[in-house]
Design a protein around this motif. Structure first.
Motif: not given
Length: 594
Positions: A18-20, A48-61, A66-76
């Motif tokens: 996942l990191a790669e 694991e905490s940053r990449l193991g789950t995706r930031i959830s998209f809910g009824t508020a978006g 803000m950090k690197a990783g799929f679980a956080h708010m960032n450019s990607l």
């Protein structure tokens, strides 16, 4: 490890893979370095905490730190959300007439990275052939839903985390109605985000000169202010104005509030702005938490007001979609007007000044808000509707009622949010401030303060008081166990009493049961993924729900009594019973403030 975007429970992807993958996708040097450093340090827990789950998209978006990783708010993750939103929109929405492209309104506030995230989102929409209606400078959140309807846009995005801590940011999505998204759009967009592969462009500069970008700030602001003027018409005269102190809490509300206040003769010494909090500052240096509901948030404003002999303080949260007020009492103490109290004050003003057909007049409140509005509606014979929590429901239900022939004039939620549909179908802190100032002029003519008006309303509709609080839960799993226990408290079934009081109605919007309806089913939407229980006792109504954005169990308790003191005591009694019977110490729950 759970991986809704990167894998499944049956095929768990190693964290190094996942990191790669992250490093292969991310082109932001700062966030790439964060993940590279964690890889080099072999910090498996952090990865694991940053990449193991995706930031959830809910009824508020989206909303997260803000950090690197799929679980956080960032450019990607912002780019992935934007591509997914664009793909969903293009696949589900009918193209505008005459071959015109779909359009998305795009705004941002003053938080760290808000402008960058908005520019990246614009690049994603433009590469999909979607027109961007671009403010290009700081706006308060209500400007986005207003502009959607004003320009007939297909959707809108506001980059903000509202009143969250400074390390957070968010991505709030509205649909063509000008209301926040509700099912099935939220699930559809989330699925489209998961399917996003390579990002087509990271060039945020394309928004600066693209032919499919329309800059709307000046024209949209004029139209918005025009709608505010109509909302508070007729404007008070200069003789009616009393001085006020205002704080935007380091947010973006001041330019908008100042303009409508100027039209209402709150100028010069009649409008004092807290200097230390006047300018946008994403670090919120003078408040521990940038939410005007929080204890101490209005301290600077009150200090300024006392220094200048002013008795009214008003405030917006940083994105100015919420509104708070406080009033100095004759003895010098300050009354901090709660969300429920302000809701009924504004509702009474709207009712008193309404000139339309009262048989169509409609107001709404959420299920966790005061029942006093329902009592007013019954006494005054106008329509009241209860909704689920959140302005996504108040807005969408309100528009359905409007389509059915009702005239929705006001809605509120106890978390200091107020909606005036003639302006926006969402909460609007600047509109609420303007209406409150207009109402104050009327009450002053009647010899009343805000507190005095409240007392008149209590005398007429009954005395209501709440004892709202929350418990911090160790984990979502623990929260689930707590609610599972509650549902089986009475020999395997739901509680028949709370303390000495009999449960007269039991509603479970998680499992879909309601003892107060003919068929035993709730009239409100059921959501198996969200914990929510409501009980009606003889003199108290309360709701317990799991927060969708925080590790909390929230309690909303309201009592009706023969006096304010009696109602407050009743609410406190039930809170004590609940803490003893429903939330035992074995679960490790922590009460608010501990």
């Amino acid at each position: 490890m759970s991986n809704d975007a990167m894998g499944t429970a049956e095929a768990v992807i190693p964290i190094t893979t996942l990191a790669e993958r992250w490093l292969a996708l991310d082109r932001d040097d700062a966030t790439r370095k964060e993940i590279s450093d964690l890889l080099e340090a072999k910090d498996q827990d952090a990865l694991e905490s940053r990449l193991g789950t995706r930031i959830s998209f809910g009824t508020a978006g989206l909303r997260a730190s803000m950090k690197a990783g799929f679980a956080h708010m960032n450019s990607l993750t912002v780019l992935q959300a934007s591509h997914g939103l664009a793909d969903y929109l293009l696949a589900t929405e009918t193209a505008p007439a005459e071959g015109k492209p779909h359009s998305i309104v795009l705004g941002y506030d003053a938080r760290h990275n808000s402008q960058r995230f908005a520019r990246l989102a614009a690049a994603a929409f433009l590469c999909k052939g979607i027109k961007v209606l671009w403010f290009g400078q700081l706006v308060h959140t209500p400007m986005v839903p207003f502009a959607i309807r004003h320009y007939g846009a297909t959707a809108g995005v506001m980059v903000t985390a509202s009143h969250n801590p400074k390390q957070d940011n968010g991505y709030k999505v509205y649909w063509s109605s000008g209301s926040q998204i509700i099912p099935p759009h939220d699930a559809g967009i989330a699925k489209a985000i998961e399917a996003v592969g390579e990002i087509e462009t990271w060039d945020e500069s394309v928004v600066d000169g693209h032919e499919n970008v329309e800059r709307i700030f000046a024209e949209a602001t004029r139209a918005y202010l025009g709608a505010l003027r109509e909302l508070v018409w007729p404007l008070p005269s200069v003789e009616q104005v009393i001085p006020i102190t205002y704080t935007p809490l380091h947010g973006v509300g001041l330019p908008f509030l100042r303009q409508i206040a100027h039209d209402m003769w709150f100028r010069g010494s009649n409008l004092r702005v807290v200097a230390s909090q006047a300018q946008p500052d994403p670090d919120f240096p003078t408040v521990p938490f940038p939410n005007p509901e929080e204890a101490g948030a209005l301290n600077e404003a009150i200090k300024d007001a006392e220094k200048n002999g002013i008795s009214i303080v008003i405030a917006n949260d940083p994105d100015a979609d919420r509104f708070k007020a406080a009033e100095r009492q004759p003895g010098g103490a300050w009354l901090h007007i709660s969300g429920n109290e302000m809701g009924i004050l504004l509702a009474s003003h709207v009712f008193d000044t309404y000139t339309g057909n009262r048989s169509r007049m409609t107001m709404l409140a959420t299920t966790v808000s005061s029942r006093m509005l329902s009592a007013m509606a019954a006494a005054e014979d106008f329509h009241f509707e209860e909704t689920l929590t959140g302005f996504k429901w108040l807005g969408n239900v309100g528009q359905r009622l409007q389509a059915e022939g009702k005239e929705v004039v006001f809605a509120f939620e106890e978390a200091i949010g107020y909606m005036f549909p003639s302006v926006v179908w969402d909460k609007d802190g600047v509109a609420a401030a303007a209406v409150f100032l207009s109402a104050m002029q009327r009450w002053r003519k009647q010899g009343l303060t805000a507190k005095g008006k409240l007392e008149k309303l209590y005398e007429k509709y009954g005395y209501f008081a709440d004892a709202n609080t929350y418990l911090v839960s160790p984990s979502p799993a623990v929260t689930g166990k707590v609610f599972e226990r509650i549902r089986t408290l009475d020999h395997g079934s739901s509680p028949q009493s709370v303390g000495s009081r009999t449960v007269e109605r039991w509603r479970d919007l998680t499992l879909g049961s309601d003892s107060g309806t003919a068929d035993g089913k709730p009239t409100l939407p059921v959501d198996a993924s969200a914990q929510m229980l409501t009980c009606e006792l003889e003199d108290v109504v309360f709701t317990c729900r799991g927060s969708g954005t925080e590790p909390k169990i929230k309690l909303y308790i309201e009592a009706k009594g023969r006096s304010r003191v009696e109602a407050a005591e009743l609410a406190k009694d039930v809170l004590a019973d609940l803490m003893r019977e429903w939330f035992p110490g074995e679960f490790g729950l922590k009460a608010a403030g501990t």
